[in-house]
Every structure is written in C-alpha cells, then in structure tokens.
Design a protein around this motif. Sequence first.
Motif, short mmCIF file in Angstrom:
data_model
loop_
_atom_site.label_atom_id
_atom_site.label_comp_id
_atom_site.label_asym_id
_atom_site.label_seq_id
_atom_site.Cartn_x
_atom_site.Cartn_y
_atom_site.Cartn_z
N PHE A 112 47.67 95.05 -0.08
CA PHE A 112 46.31 95.37 -0.71
C PHE A 112 45.24 95.79 0.62
O PHE A 112 45.89 95.70 1.70
CB PHE A 112 45.73 94.10 -1.34
CG PHE A 112 45.60 92.80 -0.61
CD1 PHE A 112 44.77 92.41 0.32
CD2 PHE A 112 46.80 91.91 -0.67
CE1 PHE A 112 44.77 91.33 0.85
CE2 PHE A 112 47.08 90.79 0.03
CZ PHE A 112 45.91 90.49 0.98
N THR A 113 44.30 96.11 0.29
CA THR A 113 43.21 96.68 1.46
C THR A 113 42.16 95.69 1.39
O THR A 113 41.88 95.17 0.20
CB THR A 113 42.82 98.08 1.29
OG1 THR A 113 41.90 98.10 0.02
CG2 THR A 113 43.79 99.16 1.34
N MET A 154 44.78 97.77 5.81
CA MET A 154 45.90 97.27 4.89
C MET A 154 46.68 96.05 5.33
O MET A 154 46.42 95.50 6.74
CB MET A 154 47.09 98.33 5.08
CG MET A 154 47.98 98.15 4.18
SD MET A 154 47.90 98.36 2.48
CE MET A 154 47.46 100.02 2.48
N GLN A 178 41.44 94.73 -2.51
CA GLN A 178 41.32 95.63 -3.41
C GLN A 178 43.14 96.12 -3.36
O GLN A 178 43.63 96.19 -2.40
CB GLN A 178 40.65 97.05 -3.20
CG GLN A 178 39.28 96.72 -3.14
CD GLN A 178 38.68 97.90 -2.76
OE1 GLN A 178 39.20 98.97 -2.53
NE2 GLN A 178 37.31 97.90 -3.17
N VAL A 194 46.62 97.81 -4.07
CA VAL A 194 46.88 99.21 -4.01
C VAL A 194 48.18 99.64 -4.77
O VAL A 194 48.97 98.69 -5.21
CB VAL A 194 47.19 99.45 -2.49
CG1 VAL A 194 45.82 99.82 -1.73
CG2 VAL A 194 48.30 98.67 -1.75
#
Length: 64
Positions: free
Chosen positions: A3-4, A38, A62, A64
């Motif tokens: 995820f970021t 990341m 968030q 990905v």
Amino acid sequence: MKFTVPNMTCGGCARGVTASIKAVDADAVVDINVATKMVEVQSTQSFEDIAAALTEDGFPPQAV
C-alpha cells in the motif's frame, strides 16, 4: 500486502509507519520506500487492522 502512505515524506515518517505496524504485529516484516511512498508488509494481521493503526497514528494508507 502493499500500500502507499501519501503523507509519508521522510525517514521520520517511515519510522513512525514502521512503529505503527509493529504495534499491531511485532513480528511483521516492513519494507518502506519513502521516495515512492510504498510500503510492503509481511504480517499475519489483516490490512484493515494495520490500516486502522496507521490512520489513528496520522498515516492513512491507500491500497494499491
């Protein structure tokens, strides 16, 4: 899981993200690239549990 973390901008942020993840799973393996924002985590915990901890600590992730 990958995820970021859009508001992760420095090494201090990366340490905070790592600490938040380790608070949920002390045995998690965390790999962070600050330049791309990341985060890759190997954990037995769910993304939802890790995301909740990160959001509470000011680093909303968030997927990905």
